[in-house]
Design a protein around this motif. Structure first.
Motif, PDB file in Angstrom:
ATOM      1  N   ASN A 116      -1.095  -2.088   2.172  1.00 53.57           N
ATOM      2  CA  ASN A 116      -1.671  -1.907   1.425  1.00 53.57           C
ATOM      3  C   ASN A 116      -2.908  -0.740   2.446  1.00 53.57           C
ATOM      4  O   ASN A 116      -3.569  -1.429   2.731  1.00 53.57           O
ATOM      5  CB  ASN A 116      -2.291  -2.533  -0.109  1.00 53.57           C
ATOM      6  N   TRP A 117      -2.733   0.662   2.021  1.00 57.19           N
ATOM      7  CA  TRP A 117      -3.274   1.514   3.175  1.00 57.19           C
ATOM      8  C   TRP A 117      -3.781   2.231   2.170  1.00 57.19           C
ATOM      9  O   TRP A 117      -3.320   3.348   1.702  1.00 57.19           O
ATOM     10  CB  TRP A 117      -2.228   1.817   3.718  1.00 57.19           C
ATOM     11  N   LYS A 137       6.794  -8.320  -0.144  1.00 53.61           N
ATOM     12  CA  LYS A 137       6.550  -6.891  -0.542  1.00 53.61           C
ATOM     13  C   LYS A 137       6.765  -5.900   0.354  1.00 53.61           C
ATOM     14  O   LYS A 137       7.174  -5.888   1.511  1.00 53.61           O
ATOM     15  CB  LYS A 137       4.733  -7.723  -0.312  1.00 53.61           C
ATOM     16  N   MET A 169      -5.649  -0.603  -7.412  1.00 56.35           N
ATOM     17  CA  MET A 169      -4.341  -2.018  -5.790  1.00 56.35           C
ATOM     18  C   MET A 169      -5.089  -1.733  -4.908  1.00 56.35           C
ATOM     19  O   MET A 169      -5.154  -2.139  -3.871  1.00 56.35           O
ATOM     20  CB  MET A 169      -2.762  -1.228  -6.180  1.00 56.35           C
ATOM     21  N   GLY A 170      -5.678  -0.860  -4.695  1.00 56.41           N
ATOM     22  CA  GLY A 170      -6.813   0.166  -3.000  1.00 56.41           C
ATOM     23  C   GLY A 170      -8.524  -0.398  -3.281  1.00 56.41           C
ATOM     24  O   GLY A 170      -8.633  -0.691  -4.197  1.00 56.41           O
ATOM     25  N   ARG A 197       1.529   3.366  -5.829  1.00 60.42           N
ATOM     26  CA  ARG A 197       0.160   3.866  -6.116  1.00 60.42           C
ATOM     27  C   ARG A 197       0.131   3.482  -7.369  1.00 60.42           C
ATOM     28  O   ARG A 197       0.765   3.456  -8.714  1.00 60.42           O
ATOM     29  CB  ARG A 197       0.711   5.327  -6.260  1.00 60.42           C
ATOM     30  N   ARG A 223       0.595   0.774  -1.531  1.00 63.18           N
ATOM     31  CA  ARG A 223       1.320   0.424  -0.848  1.00 63.18           C
ATOM     32  C   ARG A 223       2.885   0.516  -0.393  1.00 63.18           C
ATOM     33  O   ARG A 223       3.165   1.079  -1.263  1.00 63.18           O
ATOM     34  CB  ARG A 223       1.916  -1.086  -1.772  1.00 63.18           C
ATOM     35  N   SER A 259       5.071  -5.542   3.514  1.00 60.85           N
ATOM     36  CA  SER A 259       4.893  -4.641   2.849  1.00 60.85           C
ATOM     37  C   SER A 259       3.016  -4.423   3.881  1.00 60.85           C
ATOM     38  O   SER A 259       2.247  -4.917   4.013  1.00 60.85           O
ATOM     39  CB  SER A 259       4.807  -4.204   1.392  1.00 60.85           C
TER      40      SER A 259
END
Length: 519
Positions: free
Chosen positions: A454-455, A515, A476-477, A472, A459, A452
């Motif tokens: 996070n971009w 993840k 988280m980002g 989303r 995620r 997994s």
């Protein structure tokens, strides 16, 4: 003679062990890796330099527009009116210091045929939406450009979703579609040069190019420059290549209209990486990928590009190898994963051994030990000397290719402020070589076990090489992207304060969980 202390004894023991056959092999292998890179960059420089010579020869023969086309007669109105229609699709995310400059270079192309520009955003809340809207209003009477709201992706990455929505909205008469990232700074003749190659050889499936990183001065920016440089030789072929960069891809529009070779379905059905997916399709169907020598683009990195942002970028790059479209693609990715990790640490190990040899030699000189007492041979320093020579050749070849690409970019964009190598710190380049190659396997294994990533606040979870779940959350980002330092939310936040060590420690703790400056 002074009595040998335990630290010196351990140091000398290490130096002796690094002269064993296996250790010597590792150090010689490191020299070969340096030489192979140097040779690759020499050939890449030769291809780029050939294009420089062509432009200069054209200017001497009276073609002042040699940077646009080989034959000045191609600029005649009778030829220009017959040029095919091109749609340029630009998936956007966030807004940063270089975007306006990049977008202007894209929409002010000197392509003589009909061309439309489609800026595709996720939502109107994206900071790019307002910036692009103002830019389009500024050029509304000069270019055919519009902004499209794509909505949220559900089965693929947001970038691929934006690209496919853009393709759905392209003009019905479009013959070629050009996908561009928002960090690509085009030359005035880029669209024309790519289109001319597509017209000349209809067998071309995809045309691509590659960025020339312009480090901003931080170690993180030099690590990214060093990370991209080995790949540059695969794009500097002047023709056929097996490599593909998602920042610049020209394809036949009908391939998307008719889902030829499954380009649409493969991208939409769990696609994570646009270029890796399309490269796999090209390989499976024996289709041609080319990279013309003029397709090299200035890519200024953010001035505040921290080391933690470089680490985040590296994580995303290694995670790409975890996605795949077919079993053959999976095998190729595993081979890339294994070979890159082996070569990266195979590159770093000789420098570690070399430091031990040098430190041992200095201790002998400072403490006054005899060679017989330490039982050290001169073989270690001989290996260090060979490694130093090979490293200098490697750095010289890298410098030469960068110099030639900078010169080529200046010729292809004569209206732009001239690029220069004056700001490059080659001491930091060497440090970046070692640091990046040491961290690559760490990042690759982290990506392999996490599945997994996070971009930009999204995620993505992979299963069997495809996106299986998308999460989303506004919390988280990061607030900025990694390379361009673009703001990802409407409110401008401060750059993240998290240090690289904290980021790495957090990544290791989650190991088992499933993840840009203007030139």
């Amino acid at each position: 003679m002074p009595e040998m202390d335990p630290i010196d004894w351990m140091l000398f023991s290490l130096s002796r062990s690094f002269c064993s056959p296996l250790a010597v092999f590792v150090q010689i292998q490191g020299c070969f890796i340096c030489l192979i890179l140097a040779v690759g960059w020499v050939f890449a420089a030769k291809v780029r330099n050939r294009e420089i010579k062509r432009i200069r020869d054209g200017i001497r023969q009276g073609n002042s527009f040699s940077f646009l086309c080989h034959d000045i007669n191609e600029l005649e109105h009778s030829n220009q009116v017959n040029l095919p229609r091109v749609t340029v699709v630009m998936p956007l995310k966030g807004f940063g210091e270089h975007n306006l400059h990049n977008w202007r270079s894209q929409i002010t192309s000197l392509y003589g045929g009909p061309v439309e520009f489609l800026f595709v955003v996720e939502s109107t809340e994206d900071p790019a939406y307002r910036a692009v809207s103002m830019l389009i209003s500024e050029y509304k009477d000069e270019v055919d450009a519009k902004i499209i709201v794509a909505g949220l992706s559900t089965t693929c990455s947001q970038k691929i979703h934006n690209q496919l929505v853009g393709v759905e909205k392209m003009h019905k008469d479009t013959k070629y579609v050009l996908f561009l990232d928002d960090d690509v700074r085009l030359h005035p003749g880029t669209i024309g040069a790519l289109t001319a190659e597509m017209e000349k050889n209809p067998e071309i499936f995809i045309q691509t190019g590659y960025p020339l990183d312009l480090p901003s001065g931080s170690l993180g920016s030099y690590c990214i420059y060093e990370y991209h440089m080995p790949c540059s030789m695969g794009f500097a072929t002047g023709g056929r290549t097996f490599f593909l960069w998602g920042g610049c891809m020209m394809m036949h529009a009908d391939d998307f209209r008719h889902d030829y070779c499954g380009v649409v379905s493969s991208l939409k059905d769990g696609g994570y990486s646009d270029d890796m997916t399309l490269a796999a399709i090209a390989g499976a169907h024996k289709r041609l990928i080319t990279s013309p020598p003029v397709a090299v683009f200035p890519h200024p990195l953010a001035r505040d590009l921290s080391f933690s942002r470089y680490w985040n970028y590296l994580r995303k790059q290694t995670f790409v190898l975890e996605s795949y479209a077919t079993k053959v693609n999976w095998v190729m990715n595993r081979a890339l994963f294994t070979s890159h990790c082996y070569l990266s640490w195979g590159f770093v190990a000789p420098y570690v051994m070399g430091m031990i040899h040098i430190t041992a030699a200095l201790r002998i000189f400072i403490k006054g030990y005899t060679v017989e007492e330490t039982m050290i041979t001169s073989g270690g320093l001989t290996l260090v000397t060979c490694l130093a020579v090979c490293t200098l050749l490697e750095l010289f070849s890298m410098w030469n290719l960068t110099r030639i690409e900078v010169h080529l970019c200046n010729l292809l964009s004569p209206e732009a402020t001239r690029l220069t190598l004056a700001s490059y710190n080659w001491g930091l380049v060497f440090i970046a070589l070692v640091v990046d190659n040491f961290l690559y396997p760490v990042s690759a294994f982290r990506s392999h076990f996490s599945q997994s990533i996070n971009w930009s606040g999204i995620r993505y979870h992979l299963k069997d090489g495809k996106i299986s779940k998308i999460e989303r959350s506004k919390d988280m980002g990061p607030t900025h992207t990694d390379l361009g330092g673009k703001h990802l939310s409407g409110k401008k936040g401060a750059p993240p304060k998290t240090s690289f060590l904290s980021s790495l420690a957090r990544s290791l703790a989650q190991w088992r969980q499933p993840k840009k400056f203007d030139i």
